[in-house]
Scaffold this motif. Structure first.
Motif, mmCIF file in Angstrom:
data_model
loop_
_atom_site.group_PDB
_atom_site.id
_atom_site.type_symbol
_atom_site.label_atom_id
_atom_site.label_comp_id
_atom_site.label_asym_id
_atom_site.label_seq_id
_atom_site.Cartn_x
_atom_site.Cartn_y
_atom_site.Cartn_z
ATOM 1 N N HIS A 140 -7.166 -0.038 2.644
ATOM 2 C CA HIS A 140 -5.875 -0.743 2.729
ATOM 3 C C HIS A 140 -5.699 -1.337 4.132
ATOM 4 O O HIS A 140 -5.269 -2.479 4.291
ATOM 5 N N ARG A 141 -6.011 -0.522 5.137
ATOM 6 C CA ARG A 141 -5.843 -0.976 6.531
ATOM 7 C C ARG A 141 -6.761 -2.161 6.815
ATOM 8 O O ARG A 141 -6.361 -3.146 7.440
ATOM 9 N N ARG A 142 -7.999 -2.051 6.342
ATOM 10 C CA ARG A 142 -8.956 -3.133 6.574
ATOM 11 C C ARG A 142 -8.499 -4.422 5.872
ATOM 12 O O ARG A 142 -8.621 -5.517 6.405
ATOM 13 N N LEU A 143 -7.942 -4.267 4.666
ATOM 14 C CA LEU A 143 -7.428 -5.439 3.934
ATOM 15 C C LEU A 143 -6.317 -6.128 4.735
ATOM 16 O O LEU A 143 -6.280 -7.367 4.828
ATOM 17 N N ALA A 144 -5.424 -5.341 5.328
ATOM 18 C CA ALA A 144 -4.348 -5.921 6.149
ATOM 19 C C ALA A 144 -4.933 -6.695 7.332
ATOM 20 O O ALA A 144 -4.469 -7.785 7.678
ATOM 21 N N LEU B 141 -4.505 -3.244 -6.183
ATOM 22 C CA LEU B 141 -5.781 -2.855 -6.816
ATOM 23 C C LEU B 141 -6.454 -1.727 -6.039
ATOM 24 O O LEU B 141 -7.048 -0.821 -6.635
ATOM 25 N N LEU B 142 -6.363 -1.766 -4.712
ATOM 26 C CA LEU B 142 -6.945 -0.679 -3.904
ATOM 27 C C LEU B 142 -6.219 0.644 -4.145
ATOM 28 O O LEU B 142 -6.785 1.707 -3.951
ATOM 29 N N SER B 143 -4.949 0.558 -4.557
ATOM 30 C CA SER B 143 -4.190 1.769 -4.913
ATOM 31 C C SER B 143 -4.408 2.150 -6.375
ATOM 32 O O SER B 143 -3.809 3.111 -6.861
ATOM 33 N N GLU B 144 -5.215 1.337 -7.067
ATOM 34 C CA GLU B 144 -5.535 1.576 -8.489
ATOM 35 C C GLU B 144 -4.292 1.534 -9.386
ATOM 36 O O GLU B 144 -4.122 2.366 -10.288
ATOM 37 N N VAL B 145 -3.419 0.561 -9.146
ATOM 38 C CA VAL B 145 -2.244 0.390 -10.017
ATOM 39 C C VAL B 145 -2.700 -0.253 -11.333
ATOM 40 O O VAL B 145 -3.746 -0.907 -11.379
ATOM 41 N N PRO B 146 -1.915 -0.116 -12.416
ATOM 42 C CA PRO B 146 -2.256 -0.800 -13.676
ATOM 43 C C PRO B 146 -2.266 -2.320 -13.476
ATOM 44 O O PRO B 146 -1.541 -2.836 -12.606
ATOM 45 N N CYS C 183 8.852 -3.010 -10.886
ATOM 46 C CA CYS C 183 7.716 -2.233 -11.414
ATOM 47 C C CYS C 183 7.337 -1.095 -10.457
ATOM 48 O O CYS C 183 6.477 -0.270 -10.778
ATOM 49 N N LEU C 184 7.975 -1.051 -9.273
ATOM 50 C CA LEU C 184 7.650 -0.018 -8.276
ATOM 51 C C LEU C 184 8.709 1.074 -8.276
ATOM 52 O O LEU C 184 9.895 0.797 -8.485
ATOM 53 N N LYS C 185 8.298 2.309 -7.988
ATOM 54 C CA LYS C 185 9.270 3.388 -7.838
ATOM 55 C C LYS C 185 10.046 3.158 -6.542
ATOM 56 O O LYS C 185 9.466 2.695 -5.553
ATOM 57 N N PRO C 186 11.345 3.531 -6.501
ATOM 58 C CA PRO C 186 12.117 3.321 -5.271
ATOM 59 C C PRO C 186 11.507 4.095 -4.096
ATOM 60 O O PRO C 186 11.121 5.255 -4.239
ATOM 61 N N SER C 187 11.400 3.420 -2.967
ATOM 62 C CA SER C 187 10.886 4.050 -1.743
ATOM 63 C C SER C 187 11.301 3.184 -0.561
ATOM 64 O O SER C 187 11.776 2.060 -0.752
ATOM 65 N N GLU C 188 11.120 3.707 0.631
ATOM 66 C CA GLU C 188 11.420 2.909 1.841
ATOM 67 C C GLU C 188 10.599 1.628 1.855
ATOM 68 O O GLU C 188 11.083 0.563 2.228
ATOM 69 N N ALA C 189 9.344 1.756 1.453
ATOM 70 C CA ALA C 189 8.440 0.594 1.491
ATOM 71 C C ALA C 189 8.841 -0.460 0.462
ATOM 72 O O ALA C 189 8.857 -1.663 0.774
ATOM 73 N N ALA D 174 0.847 -1.214 0.000
ATOM 74 C CA ALA D 174 0.000 0.000 0.000
ATOM 75 C C ALA D 174 0.872 1.250 0.000
ATOM 76 O O ALA D 174 0.683 2.164 -0.809
ATOM 77 N N ARG D 175 1.861 1.278 0.893
ATOM 78 C CA ARG D 175 2.734 2.476 0.986
ATOM 79 C C ARG D 175 3.593 2.624 -0.276
ATOM 80 O O ARG D 175 3.837 3.735 -0.740
ATOM 81 N N ALA D 176 4.046 1.499 -0.831
ATOM 82 C CA ALA D 176 4.922 1.548 -2.023
ATOM 83 C C ALA D 176 4.152 1.963 -3.273
ATOM 84 O O ALA D 176 4.757 2.436 -4.242
ATOM 85 N N THR D 177 2.828 1.787 -3.262
ATOM 86 C CA THR D 177 2.037 2.146 -4.447
ATOM 87 C C THR D 177 1.293 3.469 -4.284
ATOM 88 O O THR D 177 0.839 4.049 -5.260
ATOM 89 N N MET D 178 1.181 3.954 -3.037
ATOM 90 C CA MET D 178 0.503 5.251 -2.810
ATOM 91 C C MET D 178 1.511 6.402 -2.763
ATOM 92 O O MET D 178 1.195 7.528 -3.098
#
Length: 323
Positions: free
Chosen positions: A70-74, A188-193, A301-307, A57-61
């Motif tokens: 996202h929290r509920r899914l976890a 999908l909850l972050s609406e990624v392709p 496929c993800l942008k670099p981030s801490e997550a 969630a954090r890596a895609t938001m």
């Protein structure tokens, strides 16, 4: 060895909130179920599955905050996992998990089965309330896969002709399906392709397979006190995992011991010795390392981030448990 505390630093606060919420979500109307659920969530555990959801969630938001969905899914992910552990312990007649008495040993099998059913039902209800059909389908598949994996495992007890492919399929159903489908659902909850969602699914699948193979190795290599359950307990119950399946190729006498279900005195000790003398554990390690490497490759496929870095480091953590 890497600690999960430092590994999950990007979602540390999210996980704390998750633990508080889980107890409220269970909210059983019956005090016995509530006591059972309370005991389960108090028993701790590494929270790897919800951490994966929150990290995805954090890596895609990235520059946006993660949503309540996202929290509920976890939370749903951890409820499904916990429900499966309760049923697992009943089937395995386990007394301990993580050195804590199991629900079945405290409350009896009947309450334990009902507690597991209740958690599955609660997770399904909260899942439906996410109002996202694609996510509902993914997580419903997980619950079906888990049951399929349990049936496959039960049908293949003490079956020395079980193939490594069949073992991996059962491992996917019982362990990796939850990680794969929940990672994709978080995307999908972050609406990624769709292409990114598929890569997240593959990441969860590979990390889940690596994780379970490592667990299966630790069943042979770790002392009972550290393991929190008797060493070699999978083998004793007839659940043949990668180290035993590989060992059989080099030590055919192991097949004889398995076929007679370790019915003679000294059989189990002899079987454990044959596995340790063979290259079964080493080959299983290589298999786990291959899957961990494949998992990391999915993250480009993800942008670099801490997550996203934490998701990559999780692969190292999974393997580091062996050393």
């Amino acid at each position: 060895m890497i600690s999960t505390t430092s590994l999950f630093a990007p979602v540390d606060n999210d996980l704390r909130l998750l633990t508080e919420n889980l107890k409220k979500l269970v909210g059983a109307r019956h005090e016995l179920l509530e006591a059972a659920a309370e005991h389960l969530f108090e028993a701790g555990g590494k929270r790897i599955r919800p951490a994966i959801v929150l990290l995805v969630a954090r890596a895609t938001m990235l520059d946006r905050d993660i949503t309540l969905r996202h929290r509920r899914l976890a939370e749903i992910t951890e409820m499904i996992h916990t429900a499966s552990l309760v049923h697992d312990d009943v089937i395995d007649e386990a007394e301990l998990r993580r050195n804590v008495p199991t629900v079945n040993s405290l409350f009896g099998d009947r309450v334990a089965v009902l507690a597991g059913d209740f958690l599955f039902a609660q997770s399904s209800w909260y899942l439906a309330n996410l109002d996202n059909l694609a996510v509902v389908k993914l997580l419903s598949e997980v619950i079906r896969d888990y049951a399929e994996g349990e049936i496959q495992q039960a049908m293949n007890r003490f079956n020395p002709s079980l193939s490594i492919e069949a073992y991996l399929e059962k491992t996917y159903y019982k362990t990796a399906s939850l990680m794969a489908n929940s990672a994709k659902a978080a995307g999908l909850l972050s609406e990624v392709p769709e292409a990114v969602a598929e890569r997240l699914y593959s990441y969860g699948r590979y990390i889940g397979l690596a994780f379970q193979i490592v667990d299966d190795i630790l069943d042979f290599t770790t002392e009972t006190e550290i393991l929190g359950k008797p060493a070699g307990s999978d083998l004793i119950s007839g659940n043949l995992t990668a180290p035993a399946l590989y060992a059989m190729e080099a030590k055919p006498y192991l097949e004889v011991l398995i076929k007679r279900e370790f019915s003679q005195e000294g059989d189990i000790e002899q079987a454990l010795a044959l596995i340790k003398e063979s290259n079964g554990i080493e080959r299983s390690r290589e298999l786990a390392a291959d899957y961990a490497k494949l998992a990391v490759q999915q993250l480009d496929c993800l942008k670099p981030s801490e997550a996203s870095q934490a998701l990559a480091d999780l692969a190292d953590y999974v393997l580091s448990r062996l050393y």
